[in-house]
Design a protein around this motif. Structure first.
Motif, mmCIF file in Angstrom:
data_model
loop_
_atom_site.group_PDB
_atom_site.id
_atom_site.type_symbol
_atom_site.label_atom_id
_atom_site.label_comp_id
_atom_site.label_asym_id
_atom_site.label_seq_id
_atom_site.Cartn_x
_atom_site.Cartn_y
_atom_site.Cartn_z
ATOM 1 N N THR A 110 0.851 -1.196 0.000
ATOM 2 C CA THR A 110 0.000 0.000 0.000
ATOM 3 C C THR A 110 0.884 1.243 0.000
ATOM 4 O O THR A 110 1.757 1.372 0.857
ATOM 5 C CB THR A 110 -0.909 0.007 1.249
ATOM 6 O OG1 THR A 110 -1.637 -1.222 1.288
ATOM 7 C CG2 THR A 110 -1.862 1.178 1.222
ATOM 8 N N PRO A 111 0.692 2.144 -0.964
ATOM 9 C CA PRO A 111 1.541 3.344 -0.988
ATOM 10 C C PRO A 111 1.110 4.360 0.071
ATOM 11 O O PRO A 111 -0.012 4.298 0.580
ATOM 12 C CB PRO A 111 1.304 3.910 -2.385
ATOM 13 C CG PRO A 111 -0.071 3.455 -2.754
ATOM 14 C CD PRO A 111 -0.292 2.126 -2.060
ATOM 15 N N PHE A 112 2.008 5.279 0.390
ATOM 16 C CA PHE A 112 1.632 6.408 1.237
ATOM 17 C C PHE A 112 0.722 7.349 0.453
ATOM 18 O O PHE A 112 0.477 7.141 -0.752
ATOM 19 C CB PHE A 112 2.887 7.130 1.746
ATOM 20 C CG PHE A 112 3.616 6.345 2.816
ATOM 21 C CD1 PHE A 112 2.974 5.991 3.986
ATOM 22 C CD2 PHE A 112 4.942 5.955 2.634
ATOM 23 C CE1 PHE A 112 3.639 5.262 4.971
ATOM 24 C CE2 PHE A 112 5.610 5.228 3.616
ATOM 25 C CZ PHE A 112 4.956 4.879 4.778
ATOM 26 N N LEU A 113 0.206 8.381 1.128
ATOM 27 C CA LEU A 113 -0.748 9.290 0.493
ATOM 28 C C LEU A 113 -0.087 10.093 -0.625
ATOM 29 O O LEU A 113 1.080 10.464 -0.529
ATOM 30 C CB LEU A 113 -1.329 10.242 1.542
ATOM 31 C CG LEU A 113 -2.165 9.589 2.651
ATOM 32 C CD1 LEU A 113 -2.551 10.617 3.706
ATOM 33 C CD2 LEU A 113 -3.412 8.920 2.078
ATOM 34 N N LYS A 114 -0.863 10.328 -1.674
ATOM 35 C CA LYS A 114 -0.380 11.189 -2.754
ATOM 36 C C LYS A 114 -1.452 12.223 -3.076
ATOM 37 O O LYS A 114 -2.602 12.101 -2.628
ATOM 38 C CB LYS A 114 -0.003 10.358 -3.976
ATOM 39 C CG LYS A 114 -1.053 9.379 -4.416
ATOM 40 C CD LYS A 114 -0.499 8.354 -5.412
ATOM 41 C CE LYS A 114 -1.624 7.444 -5.924
ATOM 42 N NZ LYS A 114 -2.428 6.833 -4.844
ATOM 43 N N ALA A 115 -1.074 13.226 -3.844
ATOM 44 C CA ALA A 115 -1.986 14.333 -4.137
ATOM 45 C C ALA A 115 -3.307 13.798 -4.681
ATOM 46 O O ALA A 115 -3.328 12.932 -5.563
ATOM 47 C CB ALA A 115 -1.340 15.283 -5.134
ATOM 48 N N GLY A 116 -4.389 14.297 -4.149
ATOM 49 C CA GLY A 116 -5.715 13.900 -4.604
ATOM 50 C C GLY A 116 -6.355 12.801 -3.774
ATOM 51 O O GLY A 116 -7.570 12.591 -3.852
ATOM 52 N N ASP A 117 -5.570 12.074 -2.988
ATOM 53 C CA ASP A 117 -6.146 11.049 -2.107
ATOM 54 C C ASP A 117 -7.075 11.711 -1.084
ATOM 55 O O ASP A 117 -6.825 12.833 -0.636
ATOM 56 C CB ASP A 117 -5.035 10.293 -1.353
ATOM 57 C CG ASP A 117 -4.348 9.247 -2.226
ATOM 58 O OD1 ASP A 117 -4.880 8.926 -3.307
ATOM 59 O OD2 ASP A 117 -3.274 8.759 -1.819
ATOM 60 N N THR A 118 -8.136 10.992 -0.717
ATOM 61 C CA THR A 118 -9.056 11.511 0.298
ATOM 62 C C THR A 118 -9.085 10.599 1.519
ATOM 63 O O THR A 118 -9.006 9.384 1.408
ATOM 64 C CB THR A 118 -10.499 11.636 -0.242
ATOM 65 O OG1 THR A 118 -10.976 10.348 -0.615
ATOM 66 C CG2 THR A 118 -10.548 12.575 -1.430
ATOM 67 N N VAL A 119 -9.208 11.234 2.672
ATOM 68 C CA VAL A 119 -9.240 10.542 3.962
ATOM 69 C C VAL A 119 -10.497 10.988 4.705
ATOM 70 O O VAL A 119 -10.766 12.188 4.787
ATOM 71 C CB VAL A 119 -7.994 10.924 4.800
ATOM 72 C CG1 VAL A 119 -8.076 10.316 6.193
ATOM 73 C CG2 VAL A 119 -6.715 10.506 4.096
ATOM 74 N N ARG A 120 -11.268 10.039 5.213
ATOM 75 C CA ARG A 120 -12.436 10.351 6.053
ATOM 76 C C ARG A 120 -12.267 9.663 7.394
ATOM 77 O O ARG A 120 -11.958 8.466 7.450
ATOM 78 C CB ARG A 120 -13.718 9.808 5.414
ATOM 79 C CG ARG A 120 -14.544 10.800 4.643
ATOM 80 C CD ARG A 120 -15.713 10.086 3.970
ATOM 81 N NE ARG A 120 -16.789 9.777 4.921
ATOM 82 C CZ ARG A 120 -17.831 10.571 5.162
ATOM 83 N NH1 ARG A 120 -17.956 11.718 4.510
ATOM 84 N NH2 ARG A 120 -18.761 10.223 6.032
ATOM 85 N N ILE A 121 -12.468 10.396 8.467
ATOM 86 C CA ILE A 121 -12.351 9.840 9.822
ATOM 87 C C ILE A 121 -13.553 10.309 10.630
ATOM 88 O O ILE A 121 -13.835 11.511 10.674
ATOM 89 C CB ILE A 121 -11.039 10.300 10.499
ATOM 90 C CG1 ILE A 121 -9.820 9.764 9.735
ATOM 91 C CG2 ILE A 121 -10.995 9.842 11.960
ATOM 92 C CD1 ILE A 121 -8.497 10.354 10.191
ATOM 93 N N TRP A 122 -14.251 9.374 11.278
ATOM 94 C CA TRP A 122 -15.402 9.741 12.100
ATOM 95 C C TRP A 122 -15.741 8.611 13.065
ATOM 96 O O TRP A 122 -15.149 7.535 13.003
ATOM 97 C CB TRP A 122 -16.598 10.098 11.210
ATOM 98 C CG TRP A 122 -17.329 8.947 10.569
ATOM 99 C CD1 TRP A 122 -18.546 8.439 10.937
ATOM 100 C CD2 TRP A 122 -16.911 8.160 9.446
ATOM 101 N NE1 TRP A 122 -18.898 7.389 10.115
ATOM 102 C CE2 TRP A 122 -17.919 7.195 9.190
ATOM 103 C CE3 TRP A 122 -15.783 8.170 8.617
ATOM 104 C CZ2 TRP A 122 -17.824 6.245 8.170
ATOM 105 C CZ3 TRP A 122 -15.680 7.233 7.594
ATOM 106 C CH2 TRP A 122 -16.693 6.279 7.377
ATOM 107 N N ALA A 123 -16.693 8.871 13.958
ATOM 108 C CA ALA A 123 -17.262 7.848 14.838
ATOM 109 C C ALA A 123 -18.772 8.039 14.803
ATOM 110 O O ALA A 123 -19.249 9.165 14.629
ATOM 111 C CB ALA A 123 -16.727 7.994 16.262
ATOM 112 N N GLU A 124 -19.520 6.950 14.974
ATOM 113 C CA GLU A 124 -20.965 7.013 14.772
ATOM 114 C C GLU A 124 -21.740 6.707 16.043
ATOM 115 O O GLU A 124 -21.280 5.939 16.895
ATOM 116 C CB GLU A 124 -21.395 5.972 13.732
ATOM 117 C CG GLU A 124 -20.850 6.216 12.357
ATOM 118 C CD GLU A 124 -21.290 5.137 11.367
ATOM 119 O OE1 GLU A 124 -21.124 5.354 10.166
ATOM 120 O OE2 GLU A 124 -21.816 4.086 11.816
ATOM 121 N N ASP A 125 -22.976 7.249 16.109
ATOM 122 C CA ASP A 125 -23.904 6.772 17.130
ATOM 123 C C ASP A 125 -24.634 5.536 16.570
ATOM 124 O O ASP A 125 -24.324 5.067 15.465
ATOM 125 C CB ASP A 125 -24.864 7.883 17.572
ATOM 126 C CG ASP A 125 -25.785 8.350 16.458
ATOM 127 O OD1 ASP A 125 -25.957 7.615 15.446
ATOM 128 O OD2 ASP A 125 -26.342 9.456 16.584
#
Lengths: 334, 334
Positions: free
Chosen positions: A303-318
């Motif tokens: 798996t490569p490290f992040l590159k331009a244009g990559d998206t990351v989403r982080i959250w927690a849910e009820d």
């Protein structure tokens, strides 16, 4: 109570956000910024809570809350100290590079002093001047403390926690080995972190906050695909009370100190390296961990490290799949 | 221009101090705190300079400046990053413990992220809960920057320097080996630092400030005896422009960032370990260095670390022996 800072100036504009994150009410008539609220919490907490109640009861003027308008709840802070409480993660990383992990790591928390002079908002792009630096995400839980005297106990430390949230602790992995070899810790390898749109008081989490841990999954999507679903309440070797007491062993901590959990990481049920979500595992909260598992299984990372244009989403849910702290959603290199 | 913060609340009360440090004028009608002044320096610098000129010309109301009433100029800051620019010092410490120093240390600055959530004033006691921690002083030069963009050159970095001062970077030496072995840098081993009563603008130093270095001796007395008289402008391998550019390689630095030089240290004229002042040398700026020299010469350290009641004085002088930045004067364990 949920608090956010709308983008304005260096320190944002404090607002109270409704439980469902749909609405906000300006808190400027009580206190202008979150840091100022934390500086005199005993004075401001009551009026802020009353405002939050009125907002949830829809008895005061309210505005639509857009997470894209939010800065980090503390756009800058006087202290950001990040632990590495999921020792499983540390053990894996060491295993991959053939380094033994000292047994003391299970008893004595790892913690580094992070840069706190400017944080990223939850929708801000991740600035990355050079992809060769090996940019990684790290999904973590954070707490914000009031004033903490030197030498506090774990229980006293737990009582000092004012707010809880999430962070994306951006790391430049390829700069870390060189910096650690110098012995002075991370500096260039830890650029600005991003934080969740809102921080919430412990009581607002009910039973999800107990024993100094957040008992919810930390959800991570990478480029729209599920990447991590680790349970933050499991495999956390050091709870936040222990982390805060560690930080305060030799010095007091100022109000508004942010303490991080380190990358959330669960042991695989089989005892082996954790599996990707597509293979029935809980996935990962950072790229370094999946690369570590790949190295253990296949001899090298894939798996490569992040590159331009990559998206990351982080959250927690009820329980109804609504974000508790809002969503960190960042694009690299904007 | 010389600026100080009188003790008041968490961030002090900004005052302009006369060149001879005898008088002050309140700056509250311009801007209430030093951090606020640095946040909008372009707006506030002119009025503050006019106030300083009026104060030196004795044409405005003035009050006696007592250094004991001063907090650290920034009583708390968003960033404190400390270099180790006197590589001679690092080489000595390594030599004493038989560790080779990587050749890269002469080209790539060492820097750690320090805690900045609460600093000690120049007359505040050094809190020390346990003498076994091995408490040491470290006399250093510091600069305060404006906003520094990511990736600045050394020259741009030099232009970002707003203020210059001194620090006593308190260290707990006996906690350092354990922390460094963990690889996450200093944390418990670096309690709160103290700063000189005033910080001054570069122009106020005239020729003493050039090439990104302070060209004055950093004077250290220990328990009333001369202990250190090292020349800060000599043997500084990395000037402040280089240190700031290093800090800003991967991220911007916020206004009010404090950058430290590391312990000031001069090579002995003979090339050997530096001599005590009583033996004709320039002495030392921390106890670790004299203990290191003792170890090299006699096989073990003799000078003890600080204990309750010990006093430390740190200052720099003009040609008439008047302190330039005021005097840091602390008693241990108060």
């Amino acid at each position: 109570m949920k608090l956010a800072s709308l983008k304005q100036g260096r320190d944002g504009r404090l607002v109270v956000v409704s439980s469902d994150l749909a609405w906000y009410a300006d808190a400027g008539h009580i206190v202008p910024t979150l840091q100022a609220a934390l500086d005199d919490w005993d004075q401001h907490e009551g009026p802020l809570r009353n405002l939050a109640t009125d907002l949830d009861h829809e008895v005061i003027p309210r505005e639509r809350f857009h997470e894209r308008d939010a800065a980090a709840p503390l756009p800058r802070a006087y202290q950001w100290a990040d632990g590495s409480a999921y020792v499983n993660h540390v053990a894996l990383v060491r295993q991959a590079r053939g380094a033994e992990m000292p047994e003391t790591f299970w008893h004595d928390p790892l913690m580094y002093q992070g840069g706190s002079d400017g944080f990223l908002g939850p929708r801000d792009p991740i600035p990355l001047a050079d992809e060769r630096w090996g940019c990684d995400l790290e999904a973590e839980v954070v707490v914000v403390t009031g004033d903490v005297p030197q030498g506090v106990s774990r229980d006293e430390a737990l009582a000092s926690i004012r707010l809880i949230g999430l962070t994306n602790d951006v790391s430049l992995r390829n700069l870390i080995p060189g910096e650690l070899a110098k012995g002075f810790g991370f500096f260039q390898s830890k650029p600005a972190s991003a934080f969740s749109p809102v921080f919430v008081t412990p009581d607002a989490l009910g039973d999800w906050w107990r024993d100094g841990k957040l008992h919810r999954k930390v959800m991570v999507d990478l480029n729209g695909q599920p990447f991590g679903r680790a349970e933050a309440g499991e495999d956390m070797t050091f709870d936040f009370g222990t982390l805060i007491a560690h930080a305060a062993k030799t010095r007091a901590l100022g109000a508004g100190t942010i303490i991080g959990s380190g990358t959330v990481s669960n042991r695989d049920a089989t005892g082996g390296p954790g599996k990707p979500i597509a293979q029935g595992g809980v996935g990962y909260s950072c790229l370094a961990e999946v690369r570590t598992v790949e190295t253990i299984l296949n001899g090298k990372p894939e798996t490569p490290f992040l590159k331009a244009g990559d998206t990351v989403r982080i959250w927690a849910e009820d329980d109804r799949h609504h974000p508790i702290f809002g969503v960190i959603e960042q694009t690299v290199g904007g």
